[in-house]
Design a protein around this motif. Structure first.
Motif, short mmCIF file in Angstrom:
data_model
loop_
_atom_site.label_atom_id
_atom_site.label_comp_id
_atom_site.label_asym_id
_atom_site.label_seq_id
_atom_site.Cartn_x
_atom_site.Cartn_y
_atom_site.Cartn_z
N ARG A 132 0.84 -1.20 0.00
CA ARG A 132 0.00 0.00 0.00
C ARG A 132 0.88 1.25 0.00
N HIS A 133 1.96 1.26 0.80
CA HIS A 133 2.89 2.40 0.83
C HIS A 133 3.50 2.66 -0.54
N LEU A 134 3.82 1.59 -1.27
CA LEU A 134 4.42 1.74 -2.60
C LEU A 134 3.39 2.11 -3.67
N GLY A 135 2.12 2.04 -3.32
CA GLY A 135 1.06 2.39 -4.27
C GLY A 135 0.75 1.29 -5.27
N ILE A 136 1.08 0.05 -4.92
CA ILE A 136 0.84 -1.05 -5.85
C ILE A 136 -0.65 -1.35 -5.93
N ASP A 137 -1.13 -1.50 -7.16
CA ASP A 137 -2.53 -1.79 -7.42
C ASP A 137 -2.65 -3.15 -8.10
N ILE A 138 -3.62 -3.92 -7.69
CA ILE A 138 -3.89 -5.21 -8.32
C ILE A 138 -4.81 -4.94 -9.51
N VAL A 139 -4.33 -5.25 -10.71
CA VAL A 139 -5.04 -4.93 -11.93
C VAL A 139 -5.89 -6.10 -12.42
N GLU A 140 -5.35 -7.31 -12.31
CA GLU A 140 -6.03 -8.46 -12.88
C GLU A 140 -5.64 -9.73 -12.13
N ILE A 141 -6.60 -10.61 -11.96
CA ILE A 141 -6.31 -11.95 -11.45
C ILE A 141 -7.04 -12.94 -12.33
N GLY A 142 -6.49 -14.10 -12.44
CA GLY A 142 -7.12 -15.16 -13.22
C GLY A 142 -6.54 -16.48 -12.78
N PRO A 143 -6.95 -17.54 -13.41
CA PRO A 143 -6.40 -18.84 -13.05
C PRO A 143 -4.88 -18.85 -13.24
N GLU A 144 -4.17 -18.98 -12.14
CA GLU A 144 -2.71 -19.10 -12.16
C GLU A 144 -2.01 -17.88 -12.75
N LYS A 145 -2.60 -16.70 -12.62
CA LYS A 145 -2.04 -15.48 -13.20
C LYS A 145 -2.45 -14.26 -12.39
N ALA A 146 -1.60 -13.23 -12.38
CA ALA A 146 -1.96 -11.95 -11.78
C ALA A 146 -1.17 -10.84 -12.45
N ARG B 152 4.80 -2.46 -14.36
CA ARG B 152 3.78 -3.51 -14.41
C ARG B 152 4.44 -4.84 -14.12
N GLY B 153 3.82 -5.63 -13.26
CA GLY B 153 4.30 -6.97 -12.95
C GLY B 153 3.26 -7.99 -13.34
N GLU B 154 3.70 -9.01 -14.06
CA GLU B 154 2.79 -10.06 -14.47
C GLU B 154 3.34 -11.41 -14.03
N ALA B 155 2.57 -12.11 -13.22
CA ALA B 155 2.96 -13.43 -12.71
C ALA B 155 2.17 -14.51 -13.43
N ARG B 156 2.87 -15.56 -13.84
CA ARG B 156 2.23 -16.71 -14.48
C ARG B 156 2.77 -17.99 -13.84
N ALA B 157 1.86 -18.91 -13.55
CA ALA B 157 2.24 -20.17 -12.93
C ALA B 157 3.04 -21.02 -13.91
N LEU B 158 4.13 -21.58 -13.41
CA LEU B 158 4.90 -22.57 -14.16
C LEU B 158 4.59 -23.97 -13.65
N VAL C 258 -0.13 -6.73 -11.64
CA VAL C 258 -0.12 -5.64 -10.68
C VAL C 258 0.59 -4.44 -11.31
N SER C 259 0.33 -3.26 -10.77
CA SER C 259 0.90 -2.03 -11.31
C SER C 259 1.39 -1.16 -10.16
N MET C 260 2.49 -0.44 -10.39
CA MET C 260 3.05 0.43 -9.37
C MET C 260 3.42 1.76 -10.02
#
Length: 135
Positions: free
Chosen positions: A18-32, A92-98, A34-36
């Protein structure tokens, strides 16, 4: 959990994000995703994105993706490569499940700036505690 439930959870329980201002933009199956923002809080001495801010963004992208279904997963190990300086915000950070296992999960996280430059790549292994994320 839906996007708003995940946002509320992390907003209530992750004061650093929250201090860094990170926002959750999208979630999905095994994916997310975020933006800062990219302001003075996020810059190093050269004016580029600070490595710690980049790492925090990668870690939160992983946390959102790994906990969206509520398994209570924590970061156990991170390997991150800083590829280019982040110069233009937001980041922008994008996480994908391996791999999703019973006790261990592995995600790949890509961090890019608003110009589309790949800033960093991380591979994060998480340990599934099996407890609700708030614990």
């Amino acid at each position: 959990m839906n996007l708003e439930e995940v946002r509320r959870h992390f907003d209530a329980h992750d004061t650093f994000a929250r201090h860094l201002g990170i926002d959750i933009v999208e979630i999905g199956p095994e994916k997310a995703v975020v933006s800062m923002p990219f302001d003075e809080r996020h810059r190093n001495g050269l004016g580029h994105a600070h490595g710690g801010a980049i790492f925090a963004l990668a870690d939160l992208a992983f946390a959102v993706a790994a906990n969206a279904a509520g398994p209570g997963c924590v970061n156990a190990q991170t390997s991150i490569s800083y590829i280019a300086p982040g110069k233009v915000g937001p980041l922008r950070g994008e996480a994908r499940a391996l791999h999703i296992g019973r006790k261990l999960v592995t995600y790949e996280v890509s961090i890019s700036d608003a110009a589309g430059t790949l800033v960093a790549k991380a591979q994060i292994t998480g340990y599934v505690k099996g407890l609700p994320p708030a614990l």
